[in-house]
Design a protein around this motif. Structure first.
Motif, PDB file in Angstrom:
ATOM      1  N   THR A 179       0.739  -1.313  -0.279  1.00 17.24           N
ATOM      2  CA  THR A 179      -0.097   0.223  -0.184  1.00 17.24           C
ATOM      3  C   THR A 179       0.817   1.013   0.342  1.00 17.24           C
ATOM      4  O   THR A 179       0.094   2.629  -0.168  1.00 17.24           O
ATOM      5  N   HIS A 180       2.122   1.341   0.458  1.00 18.63           N
ATOM      6  CA  HIS A 180       2.838   2.412   0.260  1.00 18.63           C
ATOM      7  C   HIS A 180       4.415   1.567  -0.173  1.00 18.63           C
ATOM      8  O   HIS A 180       4.716   0.610  -0.396  1.00 18.63           O
ATOM      9  N   THR A 181       5.057   2.796  -0.640  1.00 22.44           N
ATOM     10  CA  THR A 181       6.804   1.962  -0.300  1.00 22.44           C
ATOM     11  C   THR A 181       7.552   2.138   0.030  1.00 22.44           C
ATOM     12  O   THR A 181       8.940   1.566   0.442  1.00 22.44           O
ATOM     13  N   SER A 182       7.098   2.659   1.965  1.00 25.67           N
ATOM     14  CA  SER A 182       7.805   2.570   2.774  1.00 25.67           C
ATOM     15  C   SER A 182       8.258   0.726   3.017  1.00 25.67           C
ATOM     16  O   SER A 182       9.318   0.592   4.492  1.00 25.67           O
ATOM     17  N   PRO A 183       7.525  -0.422   3.199  1.00 24.84           N
ATOM     18  CA  PRO A 183       8.171  -1.519   3.445  1.00 24.84           C
ATOM     19  C   PRO A 183       9.749  -1.766   3.020  1.00 24.84           C
ATOM     20  O   PRO A 183      10.631  -2.305   3.473  1.00 24.84           O
ATOM     21  N   VAL A 184      10.254  -1.254   1.820  1.00 21.92           N
ATOM     22  CA  VAL A 184      10.949  -1.252   1.031  1.00 21.92           C
ATOM     23  C   VAL A 184      12.188  -0.683   2.104  1.00 21.92           C
ATOM     24  O   VAL A 184      13.471  -1.661   2.348  1.00 21.92           O
ATOM     25  N   GLN A 185      12.031   0.744   3.138  1.00 18.46           N
ATOM     26  CA  GLN A 185      13.199   1.132   4.199  1.00 18.46           C
ATOM     27  C   GLN A 185      13.714  -0.373   5.289  1.00 18.46           C
ATOM     28  O   GLN A 185      14.530  -0.272   5.337  1.00 18.46           O
ATOM     29  N   ILE A 186      12.571  -1.148   5.622  1.00 18.24           N
ATOM     30  CA  ILE A 186      12.296  -2.666   5.762  1.00 18.24           C
ATOM     31  C   ILE A 186      13.543  -3.074   5.367  1.00 18.24           C
ATOM     32  O   ILE A 186      14.814  -3.857   5.747  1.00 18.24           O
ATOM     33  N   PHE A 205      -0.827   0.306  -3.926  1.00 22.12           N
ATOM     34  CA  PHE A 205      -2.049  -0.283  -4.272  1.00 22.12           C
ATOM     35  C   PHE A 205      -2.861  -0.170  -3.744  1.00 22.12           C
ATOM     36  O   PHE A 205      -2.850  -0.299  -2.413  1.00 22.12           O
ATOM     37  N   ARG A 206      -4.104   0.437  -3.485  1.00 23.72           N
ATOM     38  CA  ARG A 206      -5.176   0.835  -2.724  1.00 23.72           C
ATOM     39  C   ARG A 206      -6.170   0.656  -3.188  1.00 23.72           C
ATOM     40  O   ARG A 206      -6.832   0.694  -4.505  1.00 23.72           O
ATOM     41  N   LYS A 207      -7.614  -0.489  -2.179  1.00 25.63           N
ATOM     42  CA  LYS A 207      -8.750  -0.504  -2.688  1.00 25.63           C
ATOM     43  C   LYS A 207      -9.043   0.536  -2.554  1.00 25.63           C
ATOM     44  O   LYS A 207      -9.942   1.332  -1.977  1.00 25.63           O
ATOM     45  N   PHE A 219       1.808   5.895  -7.808  1.00 25.15           N
ATOM     46  CA  PHE A 219       3.244   6.120  -7.598  1.00 25.15           C
ATOM     47  C   PHE A 219       4.105   7.060  -6.457  1.00 25.15           C
ATOM     48  O   PHE A 219       3.233   7.607  -6.620  1.00 25.15           O
ATOM     49  N   GLN A 220       4.662   6.097  -5.667  1.00 26.33           N
ATOM     50  CA  GLN A 220       5.389   6.996  -4.714  1.00 26.33           C
ATOM     51  C   GLN A 220       6.165   6.700  -4.767  1.00 26.33           C
ATOM     52  O   GLN A 220       7.366   6.232  -5.860  1.00 26.33           O
ATOM     53  N   MET A 221       7.579   8.069  -3.763  1.00 23.10           N
ATOM     54  CA  MET A 221       8.729   7.632  -3.999  1.00 23.10           C
ATOM     55  C   MET A 221       8.814   7.637  -3.155  1.00 23.10           C
ATOM     56  O   MET A 221       8.417   8.580  -1.634  1.00 23.10           O
ATOM     57  N   GLU A 222       9.512   7.267  -1.457  1.00 23.91           N
ATOM     58  CA  GLU A 222       9.907   6.908  -0.567  1.00 23.91           C
ATOM     59  C   GLU A 222      11.371   7.987  -0.213  1.00 23.91           C
ATOM     60  O   GLU A 222      12.441   7.058  -1.401  1.00 23.91           O
ATOM     61  N   GLY A 223      12.007   8.263   0.679  1.00 15.77           N
ATOM     62  CA  GLY A 223      13.447   8.818   0.620  1.00 15.77           C
ATOM     63  C   GLY A 223      13.894   8.088   2.022  1.00 15.77           C
ATOM     64  O   GLY A 223      12.886   7.707   2.995  1.00 15.77           O
TER      65      GLY A 223
END
Ligand code: DAH
Length: 354
Positions: A179-186, A205-207, A219-223
């Protein structure tokens, strides 16, 4: 006793009929076919029209018979023309193959349209460039995630409403579309030790029911920055710098306190509405507030560091997540997010020159 006029007419009709029989064999190209059609069926000067006019000279008692003959010729002409047309159409592919095997080098070449990057991709690259210039690296991760990466390790309590199936698209008991790109931080912090300086562009992706500002995929961009001695001042200075490079040196930026489970403290960042310049109380883009929210950010919550075995006493970090679509819409003046996903070249081509 047949009238002389009728005999004479019969003889002419027979001659025309023989001409048709010959033509059936002889005609080899569409142009001659067209000429034959005109010769017989042209409404003003065609053989059939002229014969019908001649009917007037035939004696009254022979008119019926004469009319029948002229009509028969008309039908014959029609079916001969059809037969020739069918024969030419059948022969056409062969003729074409012949042309293919011997290309005519004097013909102008066929122009192939150049491919071009999608407007969203162009915009994404623009943001990436700014971060790459500052020494950030680009990372990515899977689009299908487990509960641990999408929520748990990011410090979402078990009953957090974002886990509710109305927001999350599950593909299995423990699997979901992220639902967000934050898991890639982990994922990155699990395999790499600080210092870390990364951005993570990608699909989420979101419902959602699609409307002008919502899509089920976007699309999101995480930093993420992790190092010793990182403070909120770094977060603020870096984001301000990036946004001013994107939108212009004079652009006003503001930070508002907010809440995310994985940051503490957290802030949402707004930029002044470029559409109305904070002047239109009825502005469609900012709703009259004069500000547009564009990203979430904060200092990495110590609990998140513990979840990936990074010592929160030694290290600190800041993170942000922004919607690329939303920022691109704002920057390019696009009123409906769905335009990005309709693959209409008339839309896409307007942005290839950025
Ligand atoms: N993941 C958040 C969202 O999708 C955005 C976000 C907020 C990401 C704060 C961050 C952050 O990294 O620090 O709404």
């Amino acid at each position: 006793m047949p009238s002389p006029n009728l005999d004479e007419l019969k003889a002419r009709i027979e001659a025309h009929s023989r001409r048709l029989t010959e033509a059936l064999e002889q005609i080899r190209d569409p142009r001659s076919l067209e000429e034959l059609r005109n010769e017989f069926l042209s409404r003003k000067r065609g053989v059939v029209t002229l014969l019908f006019e001649d009917l007037k000279t035939v004696d009254a008692e022979a008119k019926r018979e004469a009319g029948r003959l002229v009509n028969a010729l008309k039908t014959e002409a029609q079916s001969v023309l059809d037969a020739i047309a069918a024969r030419l159409a059948e022969a056409a592919p062969a003729a074409k193959a012949g042309a293919d095997s011997a290309p005519d080098p004097t013909l102008p070449g066929e122009r192939r349209p150049y491919g071009a990057a999608h407007p969203l991709r162009l915009f994404q690259r623009e943001i990436e460039k700014i971060f790459l210039d500052m020494g950030f690296a680009i990372e990515d991760g899977p689009e299908i995630e487990t509960d641990f990466y999408n929520f748990g390790a990011l410090n979402f309590p078990p009953n957090h409403p974002a886990r509710d199936q109305w927001d999350t698209l599950y593909v299995g008991d423990d699997l979901m579309l992220r639902t967000h790109t934050s898991p890639v931080q982990i994922r990155v912090m699990e395999k790499r030790r600080p210092p870390i300086r990364i951005i993570i562009p990608g699909k989420v992706f979101r419902k959602e029911t699609p409307d002008p500002t919502h899509a089920a995929m976007f699309f999101q961009m995480e930093g993420l920055v992790v190092d010793e001695g990182v403070t909120f001042a770094h977060l603020k200075g870096t984001l301000e710098y990036v946004l001013k490079r994107l939108f212009g040196e004079k652009t006003k930026v503001r930070f508002r306190p907010s809440y995310f489970p994985f940051t503490e403290p957290s802030a949402e960042v707004d930029i002044e509405c470029l559409q109305c310049g904070q002047k239109d109380p009825a502005c469609r883009v900012c709703g009259g507030t004069g500000w547009k929210e564009i990203l979430g950010s904060g200092l990495v919550d110590p609990q998140v560091f513990k979840n990936v075995n990074i010592d929160p006493e030694r290290y600190s970090g800041w993170a942000f997540g922004m919607g690329i679509d939303r920022l691109a819409m704002f920057s390019l003046g696009i009123p409906d997010i769905r335009y990005f996903y309709e693959n209409d070249l008339r839309f896409n081509r307007q942005f290839t020159l950025r």
